[in-house]
Design a protein around this motif. Structure first.
Motif, short mmCIF file in Angstrom:
data_model
loop_
_atom_site.label_atom_id
_atom_site.label_comp_id
_atom_site.label_asym_id
_atom_site.label_seq_id
_atom_site.Cartn_x
_atom_site.Cartn_y
_atom_site.Cartn_z
N UNK A 253 -26.35 -47.98 -3.99
CA UNK A 253 -26.09 -46.90 -4.96
C UNK A 253 -26.31 -47.42 -6.38
N UNK A 254 -26.63 -46.52 -7.32
CA UNK A 254 -26.78 -46.95 -8.71
C UNK A 254 -25.48 -47.58 -9.23
N UNK A 255 -25.63 -48.57 -10.09
CA UNK A 255 -24.46 -49.27 -10.62
C UNK A 255 -23.81 -48.46 -11.75
N UNK A 256 -22.53 -48.70 -12.01
CA UNK A 256 -21.85 -47.99 -13.10
C UNK A 256 -22.47 -48.34 -14.46
N UNK A 257 -22.47 -47.37 -15.35
CA UNK A 257 -22.88 -47.57 -16.75
C UNK A 257 -21.76 -47.02 -17.62
N UNK A 258 -20.96 -47.91 -18.17
CA UNK A 258 -19.74 -47.47 -18.84
C UNK A 258 -19.96 -47.39 -20.35
N UNK A 259 -20.06 -46.19 -20.85
CA UNK A 259 -20.32 -46.00 -22.28
C UNK A 259 -19.06 -45.68 -23.07
N UNK A 260 -19.30 -45.18 -24.28
CA UNK A 260 -18.22 -44.90 -25.23
C UNK A 260 -17.26 -43.82 -24.69
N UNK A 261 -17.83 -42.79 -24.07
CA UNK A 261 -16.99 -41.71 -23.55
C UNK A 261 -16.13 -42.19 -22.39
N UNK A 262 -16.68 -43.13 -21.62
CA UNK A 262 -15.89 -43.68 -20.51
C UNK A 262 -14.65 -44.40 -21.07
N UNK A 263 -14.88 -45.20 -22.11
CA UNK A 263 -13.76 -45.92 -22.74
C UNK A 263 -12.70 -44.96 -23.25
#
Ligand SMILES: [Zn+2]
Length: 460
Positions: A253-263
């Motif tokens: 599966x695609x890996x997580x991409x944790x951006x500003x909104x995730x934080x």
């Protein structure tokens, strides 16, 4: 104002218990009237028939139109597929033009699953019941109430306020916002806008949508060697290839991409510092997801590109080994994900199978995002703070809405709503498109109060 709703005989108008609620009462009655019009959109061009709810809005807005301060236009993309555009012009051409984007259509119901008439618009124990109550007729009603109030006020506003009450949001907006933007671009020319998807409680925060994931549908085509099914020796069935690819998709599966909104989401929602730390780390986030309970699915969706196999095809006749098989993928992208990125991601996921798979592009659209540093977002923050005493957290929606059409035009567009305490994101998701959809009068009143402050600050 009596007599505008078209309520059946014997209907009792709701009145708030405490003072200052004439507007709330009007918004509630308008909401009930819109629910009763049952503009159900099942995706067929002839469904929806939003013209009925446009007529309800016209009756509601008539007193403001009579003053000459509210201009309205009814625009029909196909028979019965009507949208209403209402506009109060401002005195200062340099002041903002604020759009209020609401849809009139609702999704179908399964009547078996409802304990009340889904199109009755009943008000029971402080809740308005019916399909569309949450998504999003309560907001459309609040938008109409506020623009009528502004048009009837003694002073002309500085800026401009535009109500876009549109058809066909639930089936993608081809007969609504897309058609308006294409055929009548002047109607959507606003400098900023608010729409649905906001007001849910996340911890002590109120969530407001600022971004939506995109969609990049793909069809994977695999080929085999056909033959008569009675002699499978030496044939290479495309059905087996479909199976191999599916198995691979289930394992990689695609890996997580944790951006500003995730934080921002983790900060707002997670109190436990250890859990929050695990969620902020792309390596540990997936192992931590099960601890999120009912919001895990949302958290999974907005922290990565997701990929879901949906339609499979191979073979047409039971005694012929198929030469071709296809797998349709629903792929949801993040802001910044390009079409090339999706194809590269797919190749990486398919790994050694990639060379045998042809990738075709299906319909899609890019993810969209508006900066939470625009003046309108600050106005939303102030209004929510004043009415609910709560800070705002900007969030990304996993699905799509009409707001993206405005964002694609470069217009900052945000979700809106101010739901009562107790409306978690999970409860909101259940209300939208679910059985026994209903909204409480308190949430309508809170949303209306915050909306009035926003309108006053931006264009008043
Ligand atoms: Zn909606």
């Amino acid at each position: 104002m009596e007599g505008w709703t078209g309520c059946g005989p014997g209907e009792r108008r709701w009145r708030p218990v405490s003072g200052g609620g004439a507007l709330e009462s009007d918004a509630i009655e308008l909401l009930r009237a819109l629910i009763r019009e049952a503009c159900v959109n099942d995706g067929r061009p002839e469904s929806g028939q939003e013209i009925r709810s446009v007529r309800v809005l016209q009756r509601f807005l008539a007193p403001a139109v009579a003053t000459g301060r509210l201009e309205t236009q009814v625009l029909e993309s196909a028979p019965g597929r009507a949208s209403l555009v209402a506009r109060v012009r401002g005195t200062d051409p340099d002041a903002p033009s604020l759009g209020l984007l609401g849809h009139l259509d609702v999704v179908p119901v399964d009547p078996e699953g409802w304990t009340r008439n889904p199109f009755g618009g009943e008000l029971v124990d402080g809740e308005v019941w019916g399909r569309g109550a949450v998504d999003m007729l309560y907001l459309t009603a609040a938008f109409a109430t506020v623009i009528r109030e502004l048009a009837l006020a003694p002073e002309r506003p500085r800026g401009e306020l535009v109500l876009l009450a549109v058809a066909d949001e639930e089936a993608g907006g081809e007969y609504g916002i897309h058609w308006l933007a294409r055929e009548h671009p002047e109607t959507v020319r606003v400098s900023e806008a608010i729409s649905e998807s906001g007001g849910m409680r996340m911890g002590r925060h109120v969530a407001i949508e600022v971004a939506e994931k995109g969609s990049a549908g793909r069809r994977l085509v695999v080929r085999g060697k056909p033959g008569h099914a009675s002699i499978p020796y030496g044939a290479a069935s495309a059905s087996y290839r479909v199976g191999e690819v599916l198995q691979r998709l289930g394992e990689v599966a695609p890996v997580p991409q944790l951006g500003e909104l995730w934080g921002a989401f983790v900060d707002a929602r997670i109190d436990d510092p250890v859990l929050a730390q695990r969620l902020r780390d792309p390596v540990s986030v997936d192992a931590a997801l099960p601890q999120l309970g009912g919001i895990a699915g949302y958290a999974h969706a907005v922290s990565r590109v997701t990929l879901s196999p949906t339609v499979l095809r191979a073979g047409a006749t039971h005694n012929v080994i198929p030469a071709v098989g296809t797998i349709d993928l629903d792929i949801r992208t993040l802001p910044g994900t390009s079409d090339d990125d999706v194809d590269q991601l797919l190749a990486a996921v398919l790994g050694p199978l990639a060379a045998q798979v042809e990738i075709q592009h299906l319909r899609g659209w890019a993810a969209t995002a508006s900066s939470p540093r625009e003046p309108l977002f600050a106005a939303i923050e102030r209004a929510v703070g004043e009415v609910a005493g709560a800070p705002v957290v900007p969030i990304m929606a996993a699905g799509g809405s009409d707001a993206r059409v405005l964002r694609e035009l470069g217009i900052p567009a945000y979700g809106f709503g101010l739901l009562a305490p107790g409306w978690s994101y999970e409860r909101y998701r259940e209300g939208v498109h679910g059985n026994d959809e209903r909204i409480d009068v308190e949430s309508v009143a809170l949303s209306l109060a915050a909306l009035r402050l926003i309108v006053r600050e931006r264009v008043g």
